[in-house]
Design a protein around this motif. Sequence first.
Motif, PDB file in Angstrom:
ATOM      1  N   PRO A 284       0.447  -1.295   0.205  1.00  0.00           N
ATOM      2  CA  PRO A 284       0.280  -0.067   0.438  1.00  0.00           C
ATOM      3  C   PRO A 284       1.272   1.019  -0.004  1.00  0.00           C
ATOM      4  N   VAL A 285       0.525   2.303  -0.490  1.00  0.00           N
ATOM      5  CA  VAL A 285       1.546   4.234  -0.442  1.00  0.00           C
ATOM      6  C   VAL A 285       0.006   4.668   0.539  1.00  0.00           C
ATOM      7  N   LEU A 286       1.507   5.025   1.650  1.00  0.00           N
ATOM      8  CA  LEU A 286       1.094   5.129   2.994  1.00  0.00           C
ATOM      9  C   LEU A 286       1.267   7.111   2.855  1.00  0.00           C
ATOM     10  N   GLU A 287       0.754   7.522   3.455  1.00  0.00           N
ATOM     11  CA  GLU A 287       0.714   9.000   3.633  1.00  0.00           C
ATOM     12  C   GLU A 287       1.475   9.295   4.678  1.00  0.00           C
ATOM     13  N   ILE A 288       2.366   9.623   4.898  1.00  0.00           N
ATOM     14  CA  ILE A 288       2.873   9.976   6.012  1.00  0.00           C
ATOM     15  C   ILE A 288       3.283  11.504   6.948  1.00  0.00           C
ATOM     16  N   GLY A 289       2.581  12.197   7.187  1.00  0.00           N
ATOM     17  CA  GLY A 289       2.888  14.082   6.756  1.00  0.00           C
ATOM     18  C   GLY A 289       2.295  14.228   5.535  1.00  0.00           C
ATOM     19  N   ALA A 290       2.991  14.964   4.669  1.00  0.00           N
ATOM     20  CA  ALA A 290       2.953  15.700   3.630  1.00  0.00           C
ATOM     21  C   ALA A 290       3.434  14.892   2.603  1.00  0.00           C
ATOM     22  N   HIS A 291       4.160  13.777   2.660  1.00  0.00           N
ATOM     23  CA  HIS A 291       4.975  12.572   2.068  1.00  0.00           C
ATOM     24  C   HIS A 291       4.258  11.585   1.817  1.00  0.00           C
ATOM     25  N   THR A 292       3.887  10.444   0.582  1.00  0.00           N
ATOM     26  CA  THR A 292       4.220   9.255   0.199  1.00  0.00           C
ATOM     27  C   THR A 292       4.955   8.861   0.568  1.00  0.00           C
ATOM     28  N   LEU A 293       5.066   7.609   0.621  1.00  0.00           N
ATOM     29  CA  LEU A 293       5.711   6.261   0.684  1.00  0.00           C
ATOM     30  C   LEU A 293       5.065   4.522   0.285  1.00  0.00           C
ATOM     31  N   GLN A 294       6.281   4.579  -0.567  1.00  0.00           N
ATOM     32  CA  GLN A 294       5.649   2.935  -0.714  1.00  0.00           C
ATOM     33  C   GLN A 294       6.434   1.649  -0.958  1.00  0.00           C
ATOM     34  N   VAL A 295       6.959   0.735   0.389  1.00  0.00           N
ATOM     35  CA  VAL A 295       8.128   0.037   0.249  1.00  0.00           C
ATOM     36  C   VAL A 295       7.568  -0.989  -0.675  1.00  0.00           C
ATOM     37  N   ARG A 296       8.725  -1.174  -1.400  1.00  0.00           N
ATOM     38  CA  ARG A 296       8.853  -2.027  -2.499  1.00  0.00           C
ATOM     39  C   ARG A 296       9.470  -3.062  -1.872  1.00  0.00           C
ATOM     40  N   GLY A 297      10.345  -3.808  -2.940  1.00  0.00           N
ATOM     41  CA  GLY A 297      11.164  -4.904  -2.780  1.00  0.00           C
ATOM     42  C   GLY A 297      12.701  -4.449  -2.484  1.00  0.00           C
ATOM     43  N   PHE A 298      13.564  -3.795  -3.455  1.00  0.00           N
ATOM     44  CA  PHE A 298      14.507  -3.311  -2.524  1.00  0.00           C
ATOM     45  C   PHE A 298      14.703  -1.863  -2.548  1.00  0.00           C
ATOM     46  N   ALA A 299      13.606  -1.201  -2.872  1.00  0.00           N
ATOM     47  CA  ALA A 299      13.521   0.245  -3.137  1.00  0.00           C
ATOM     48  C   ALA A 299      12.480   0.578  -2.446  1.00  0.00           C
ATOM     49  N   VAL A 300      12.240   1.668  -1.782  1.00  0.00           N
ATOM     50  CA  VAL A 300      10.997   2.798  -1.925  1.00  0.00           C
ATOM     51  C   VAL A 300      11.001   4.256  -2.910  1.00  0.00           C
ATOM     52  N   VAL A 301       9.253   3.715  -2.632  1.00  0.00           N
ATOM     53  CA  VAL A 301       9.064   5.120  -3.859  1.00  0.00           C
ATOM     54  C   VAL A 301       8.424   6.127  -2.314  1.00  0.00           C
ATOM     55  N   LEU A 302       9.255   6.898  -2.378  1.00  0.00           N
ATOM     56  CA  LEU A 302       8.977   7.853  -1.773  1.00  0.00           C
ATOM     57  C   LEU A 302       8.337   9.627  -2.341  1.00  0.00           C
ATOM     58  N   ASP A 303       7.614  10.458  -2.465  1.00  0.00           N
ATOM     59  CA  ASP A 303       7.288  11.146  -3.822  1.00  0.00           C
ATOM     60  C   ASP A 303       7.358  11.100  -4.952  1.00  0.00           C
ATOM     61  N   GLY A 304       7.157   9.803  -5.213  1.00  0.00           N
ATOM     62  CA  GLY A 304       7.189   9.830  -6.518  1.00  0.00           C
ATOM     63  C   GLY A 304       8.610   9.554  -6.355  1.00  0.00           C
ATOM     64  N   ARG A 305      10.393   9.267  -6.581  1.00  0.00           N
ATOM     65  CA  ARG A 305      11.137   9.071  -6.188  1.00  0.00           C
ATOM     66  C   ARG A 305      11.626   7.951  -5.655  1.00  0.00           C
ATOM     67  N   VAL A 306      12.170   6.692  -6.768  1.00  0.00           N
ATOM     68  CA  VAL A 306      12.905   5.731  -6.300  1.00  0.00           C
ATOM     69  C   VAL A 306      14.156   5.580  -5.756  1.00  0.00           C
ATOM     70  N   VAL A 307      13.250   5.087  -3.850  1.00  0.00           N
ATOM     71  CA  VAL A 307      15.201   5.059  -2.871  1.00  0.00           C
ATOM     72  C   VAL A 307      15.215   3.760  -2.538  1.00  0.00           C
ATOM     73  N   GLU A 308      16.479   3.557  -3.216  1.00  0.00           N
ATOM     74  CA  GLU A 308      17.114   1.743  -3.119  1.00  0.00           C
ATOM     75  C   GLU A 308      18.376   2.053  -1.454  1.00  0.00           C
ATOM     76  N   LEU A 309      17.228   1.387  -0.821  1.00  0.00           N
ATOM     77  CA  LEU A 309      18.190   1.177   0.085  1.00  0.00           C
ATOM     78  C   LEU A 309      19.565  -0.474   0.540  1.00  0.00           C
ATOM     79  N   PRO A 310      19.766   0.007   2.061  1.00  0.00           N
ATOM     80  CA  PRO A 310      20.602  -1.704   2.510  1.00  0.00           C
ATOM     81  C   PRO A 310      19.907  -2.098   3.209  1.00  0.00           C
ATOM     82  N   PRO A 311      19.653  -3.622   2.715  1.00  0.00           N
ATOM     83  CA  PRO A 311      18.736  -4.591   3.488  1.00  0.00           C
ATOM     84  C   PRO A 311      18.746  -3.935   4.701  1.00  0.00           C
ATOM     85  N   GLY A 312      19.612  -3.360   5.858  1.00  0.00           N
ATOM     86  CA  GLY A 312      19.432  -3.101   7.221  1.00  0.00           C
ATOM     87  C   GLY A 312      18.402  -2.031   7.300  1.00  0.00           C
ATOM     88  N   PRO A 313      18.464  -1.088   6.673  1.00  0.00           N
ATOM     89  CA  PRO A 313      17.180  -0.238   6.215  1.00  0.00           C
ATOM     90  C   PRO A 313      15.835  -0.504   5.986  1.00  0.00           C
TER      91      PRO A 313
END
Length: 374
Positions: A284-313
């Motif tokens: 699901p796409v979450l509304e976090i304050g003024a931001h939108t966040l979707q947690v995907r497989g190896f990355a998240v989509v935050l406010d329309g941009r893909v942010v790849e994250l290391p395994p721990g975070p």
Amino acid sequence: MGVVTETGTDDASLPLAGYTVAVTAARRKEELGALLDRRGARVVYAPAIRIVPLSDDTELVAATREVLAKPVDLVIATTGVGFRGWLEAADAWDLPLVEHLLPARVLARGPKARGAIRGGGLIDAWSPESESSAEVLSHLLSGAEGPLEGRRIAVQLHGDPLPDLVAGLRETGAEVLTVPVYRWVLPEDVSPVRKLVASIVAGTVDAVTFTSAPAAASLLTVADELGQKAELVAALKDRVLPIAVGPVTAGPLDAEGVASSQPERARLGALAREVVARLPERDPVLEIGAHTLQVRGFAVVLDGRVVELPPGPMAVLRELARRPGHVVPRSDLIGSLPGGKDGHAVEMAVTRLRAALGAPVVETVVKRGYRLAL
């Protein structure tokens, strides 16, 4: 050592950006991979099977000679590439297969098989609307092609022995000749499949695509040999999404109690669209304050941009996203980290997560834990 090839994108407008999708196909794997890649997926190639070349297959030669031994009444062509390959192989061996089949009624399981029949100089007599072997069997058992007892029926196989079709015809008293036009066996280099098993168990693959029943069976076999079949099946029932091109392909998964997603039509394009339809809807796409966040497989989509994250975070964020707005204790987050670790590792993961996101998404609740700042 086999190589697993990966591609990917950081374009958030693509529906599969941030997801890893495995391709187990041997034939047309590049075509399916390209369809997924164009939709943003990171594609992992692990061909779970290989095809025995027709010209090297003594079993096919023997089956063809058996077909030629007496007149054939009915022929069932199950795949275009298989039926075409059979005719071409027989021609290369100077066996008069086409001439022998001219008087027979030739049934095509689908449009590609029908095209191969016509391309070979034969006439297709009938084809099921569903493109399924089950409908072919129902058609024959209905008497639409006349009584079956005592008649010779040649069934072109496509890597799957089609036990229901063959047994159903033999029960009528027909003489059924199975023609294994190509056989599926394990790949010469099994290391990519072993790596895929490990990735599925670890949850670092989001979806696995299957285009043939032998590929699904092969993956299960390799997992069993590694002593990880139970873990593989559990992962396919939980976080990792299995997507089969059709019900026949899904057979080995069904036998293990693994439910798979399937497109309405057994086509590669439809399979890719099924991945697009099923993967993002689970997150699901979450509304976090003024931001939108979707947690995907190896990355998240935050406010329309893909942010790849290391395994721990990523593990920490995924755990927080499971309980949006609720405080998640450090002890729970420790358990979510790869290898477990300790409270300090959680703090480091949260620090790295905040730095990567660059937005006030994660709140610290003193002496209690962390939560998403809804």
